[in-house]
Motif scaffolding. Structure first.
Motif, mmCIF file in Angstrom:
data_model
loop_
_atom_site.group_PDB
_atom_site.id
_atom_site.type_symbol
_atom_site.label_atom_id
_atom_site.label_comp_id
_atom_site.label_asym_id
_atom_site.label_seq_id
_atom_site.Cartn_x
_atom_site.Cartn_y
_atom_site.Cartn_z
ATOM 1 N N ALA A 41 -14.435 -19.777 6.405
ATOM 2 C CA ALA A 41 -13.346 -19.030 7.041
ATOM 3 C C ALA A 41 -12.098 -19.046 6.161
ATOM 4 O O ALA A 41 -11.408 -18.032 6.028
ATOM 5 C CB ALA A 41 -13.035 -19.610 8.419
ATOM 6 N N GLU A 42 -11.821 -20.181 5.543
ATOM 7 C CA GLU A 42 -10.664 -20.267 4.651
ATOM 8 C C GLU A 42 -10.865 -19.377 3.428
ATOM 9 O O GLU A 42 -9.924 -18.724 2.976
ATOM 10 C CB GLU A 42 -10.416 -21.717 4.229
ATOM 11 N N GLU A 43 -12.076 -19.325 2.896
ATOM 12 C CA GLU A 43 -12.372 -18.467 1.736
ATOM 13 C C GLU A 43 -12.186 -17.001 2.108
ATOM 14 O O GLU A 43 -11.589 -16.232 1.341
ATOM 15 C CB GLU A 43 -13.802 -18.718 1.235
ATOM 16 N N VAL A 44 -12.673 -16.591 3.280
ATOM 17 C CA VAL A 44 -12.513 -15.205 3.725
ATOM 18 C C VAL A 44 -11.033 -14.890 3.891
ATOM 19 O O VAL A 44 -10.559 -13.827 3.465
ATOM 20 C CB VAL A 44 -13.296 -14.944 5.034
ATOM 21 N N GLN A 45 -10.274 -15.811 4.479
ATOM 22 C CA GLN A 45 -8.844 -15.580 4.668
ATOM 23 C C GLN A 45 -8.124 -15.473 3.321
ATOM 24 O O GLN A 45 -7.244 -14.633 3.145
ATOM 25 C CB GLN A 45 -8.208 -16.679 5.520
ATOM 26 N N GLN A 46 -8.506 -16.280 2.359
ATOM 27 C CA GLN A 46 -7.910 -16.193 1.017
ATOM 28 C C GLN A 46 -8.198 -14.834 0.388
ATOM 29 O O GLN A 46 -7.318 -14.238 -0.248
ATOM 30 C CB GLN A 46 -8.431 -17.312 0.123
ATOM 31 N N GLN A 47 -9.416 -14.335 0.564
ATOM 32 C CA GLN A 47 -9.761 -13.018 0.019
ATOM 33 C C GLN A 47 -8.970 -11.915 0.718
ATOM 34 O O GLN A 47 -8.500 -10.977 0.072
ATOM 35 C CB GLN A 47 -11.269 -12.760 0.125
ATOM 36 N N ARG A 48 -8.810 -12.029 2.043
ATOM 37 C CA ARG A 48 -8.011 -11.048 2.795
ATOM 38 C C ARG A 48 -6.580 -11.023 2.267
ATOM 39 O O ARG A 48 -6.004 -9.961 2.046
ATOM 40 C CB ARG A 48 -7.991 -11.376 4.288
ATOM 41 N N GLU A 49 -6.022 -12.207 2.074
ATOM 42 C CA GLU A 49 -4.648 -12.293 1.574
ATOM 43 C C GLU A 49 -4.536 -11.721 0.166
ATOM 44 O O GLU A 49 -3.554 -11.046 -0.159
ATOM 45 C CB GLU A 49 -4.157 -13.736 1.631
ATOM 46 N N ALA A 50 -5.535 -11.949 -0.675
ATOM 47 C CA ALA A 50 -5.524 -11.393 -2.031
ATOM 48 C C ALA A 50 -5.591 -9.870 -1.985
ATOM 49 O O ALA A 50 -4.888 -9.183 -2.737
ATOM 50 C CB ALA A 50 -6.685 -11.965 -2.849
ATOM 51 N N VAL A 51 -6.421 -9.325 -1.103
ATOM 52 C CA VAL A 51 -6.535 -7.870 -0.956
ATOM 53 C C VAL A 51 -5.211 -7.286 -0.466
ATOM 54 O O VAL A 51 -4.723 -6.277 -0.997
ATOM 55 C CB VAL A 51 -7.695 -7.500 0.000
ATOM 56 N N MET A 52 -4.609 -7.913 0.537
ATOM 57 C CA MET A 52 -3.339 -7.401 1.064
ATOM 58 C C MET A 52 -2.234 -7.481 0.013
ATOM 59 O O MET A 52 -1.436 -6.552 -0.134
ATOM 60 C CB MET A 52 -2.948 -8.151 2.341
ATOM 61 N N SER A 53 -2.194 -8.568 -0.720
ATOM 62 C CA SER A 53 -1.179 -8.720 -1.761
ATOM 63 C C SER A 53 -1.335 -7.653 -2.840
ATOM 64 O O SER A 53 -0.350 -7.048 -3.274
ATOM 65 C CB SER A 53 -1.289 -10.120 -2.381
ATOM 66 N N GLN A 54 -2.558 -7.413 -3.264
ATOM 67 C CA GLN A 54 -2.792 -6.411 -4.305
ATOM 68 C C GLN A 54 -2.472 -5.014 -3.788
ATOM 69 O O GLN A 54 -1.935 -4.181 -4.525
ATOM 70 C CB GLN A 54 -4.238 -6.502 -4.808
ATOM 71 N N THR A 55 -2.775 -4.756 -2.519
ATOM 72 C CA THR A 55 -2.448 -3.463 -1.910
ATOM 73 C C THR A 55 -0.940 -3.268 -1.883
ATOM 74 O O THR A 55 -0.431 -2.194 -2.238
ATOM 75 C CB THR A 55 -3.036 -3.378 -0.488
ATOM 76 N N ASP A 56 -0.211 -4.291 -1.470
ATOM 77 C CA ASP A 56 1.255 -4.209 -1.462
ATOM 78 C C ASP A 56 1.792 -3.937 -2.858
ATOM 79 O O ASP A 56 2.653 -3.074 -3.050
ATOM 80 C CB ASP A 56 1.869 -5.513 -0.934
ATOM 81 N N GLN A 57 1.272 -4.691 -3.844
ATOM 82 C CA GLN A 57 1.731 -4.506 -5.223
ATOM 83 C C GLN A 57 1.463 -3.083 -5.707
ATOM 84 O O GLN A 57 2.318 -2.473 -6.367
ATOM 85 C CB GLN A 57 1.057 -5.516 -6.159
ATOM 86 N N PHE A 58 0.305 -2.568 -5.388
ATOM 87 C CA PHE A 58 -0.024 -1.203 -5.788
ATOM 88 C C PHE A 58 0.974 -0.213 -5.197
ATOM 89 O O PHE A 58 1.517 0.640 -5.914
ATOM 90 C CB PHE A 58 -1.456 -0.848 -5.356
ATOM 91 N N MET A 59 1.224 -0.304 -3.907
ATOM 92 C CA MET A 59 2.128 0.645 -3.258
ATOM 93 C C MET A 59 3.540 0.524 -3.812
ATOM 94 O O MET A 59 4.208 1.536 -4.051
ATOM 95 C CB MET A 59 2.120 0.449 -1.745
ATOM 96 N N LEU A 60 4.008 -0.698 -4.008
ATOM 97 C CA LEU A 60 5.363 -0.892 -4.534
ATOM 98 C C LEU A 60 5.476 -0.389 -5.968
ATOM 99 O O LEU A 60 6.472 0.240 -6.345
ATOM 100 C CB LEU A 60 5.754 -2.369 -4.449
ATOM 101 N N ARG A 61 4.467 -0.663 -6.775
ATOM 102 C CA ARG A 61 4.505 -0.231 -8.174
ATOM 103 C C ARG A 61 4.335 1.275 -8.312
ATOM 104 O O ARG A 61 5.019 1.916 -9.103
ATOM 105 C CB ARG A 61 3.419 -0.944 -8.980
ATOM 106 N N MET A 62 3.410 1.849 -7.541
ATOM 107 C CA MET A 62 3.162 3.276 -7.628
ATOM 108 C C MET A 62 4.328 4.074 -7.037
ATOM 109 O O MET A 62 4.660 5.142 -7.523
ATOM 110 C CB MET A 62 1.868 3.642 -6.898
ATOM 111 N N GLY A 63 4.941 3.545 -6.007
ATOM 112 C CA GLY A 63 5.965 4.301 -5.284
ATOM 113 C C GLY A 63 7.393 3.977 -5.664
ATOM 114 O O GLY A 63 8.320 4.398 -4.965
ATOM 115 N N THR A 64 7.616 3.256 -6.757
ATOM 116 C CA THR A 64 8.979 2.926 -7.178
ATOM 117 C C THR A 64 9.149 3.310 -8.643
ATOM 118 O O THR A 64 8.491 2.749 -9.518
ATOM 119 C CB THR A 64 9.267 1.425 -6.983
ATOM 120 N N TYR A 65 10.015 4.290 -8.870
ATOM 121 C CA TYR A 65 10.291 4.753 -10.239
ATOM 122 C C TYR A 65 11.616 5.502 -10.243
ATOM 123 O O TYR A 65 12.173 5.814 -9.189
ATOM 124 C CB TYR A 65 9.164 5.637 -10.774
#
Length: 182
Positions: A41-65
């Motif tokens: 369960a902890e491993e799945v939660q870590q993967q979820r958090e990694a996916v959410m973090s990368q998604t946030d980074q993508f949106m912030l990087r793609m949408g800020t210029y």
């Protein structure tokens, strides 16, 4: 009769000893299983958090210029580099085409765009792919017209796990009253 009682007592003690050992083994197995599931369960939660973090980074990087990222040729190499750091090489091909439009808009109208992420969640996750939903706003600021009203977005982001790292492989707007993509 004392001999019979003695054997019966010995038998009861032996049975009790065996039952205690079985009980201890069962408790140990239960603890081991619970600990294993908790680890999963902890491993799945870590993967979820990694996916959410990368998604946030993508949106912030793609949408800020903005104009501060333009070079002498009217391109935004730092913008492209920041976004490409969180996307797959396959997706980078189509991103390069889209980035040209953003560069042209920035060079011609001096627009600055800022992305804000309000919420991110993982809708599907397996060992090597994931989908996340992200909501937020893009705010455009034009040299002459000033800052515009924030534009809300809801986007589905598809990610793949490559070399142990989650990378964005594609995205699409989410539309409709029920939140389903079209």
């Amino acid at each position: 009769m004392t001999d019979g009682r003695s054997r019966a007592a010995t038998f009861r003690v032996a049975v009790l000893g065996v039952l205690v050992l079985v009980l201890l083994a069962g408790c140990g197995t239960l603890v081991w299983l619970v600990a294993g599931r908790r680890g999963q369960a902890e491993e799945v939660q870590q993967q979820r958090e990694a996916v959410m973090s990368q998604t946030d980074q993508f949106m912030l990087r793609m949408g800020t210029y903005g104009p501060d990222l333009l070079d002498s040729k009217g391109a935004m190499p730092e913008y492209r580099s920041r976004v490409k750091a969180v996307i797959t090489p396959k997706f980078a091909v189509s991103f390069d085409k889209q980035a040209g439009t953003a560069e042209q808009l920035v060079a011609q109208s001096g627009v600055s765009r800022t992305a804000k992420v309000f919420a991110t969640g993982v809708s599907t996750l397996d060992g090597d792919s994931a989908e996340a939903l992200v909501a937020g706003t893009f705010t455009d600021d034009y040299k002459k017209a000033g800052q515009q009203e924030p534009i809300p977005f809801r986007i589905k982001v598809m990610l793949v796990r490559t070399g142990g790292k989650w990378l964005v492989d594609n995205f699409m707007p989410v539309t409709g009253a029920n939140g389903a993509g079209q």
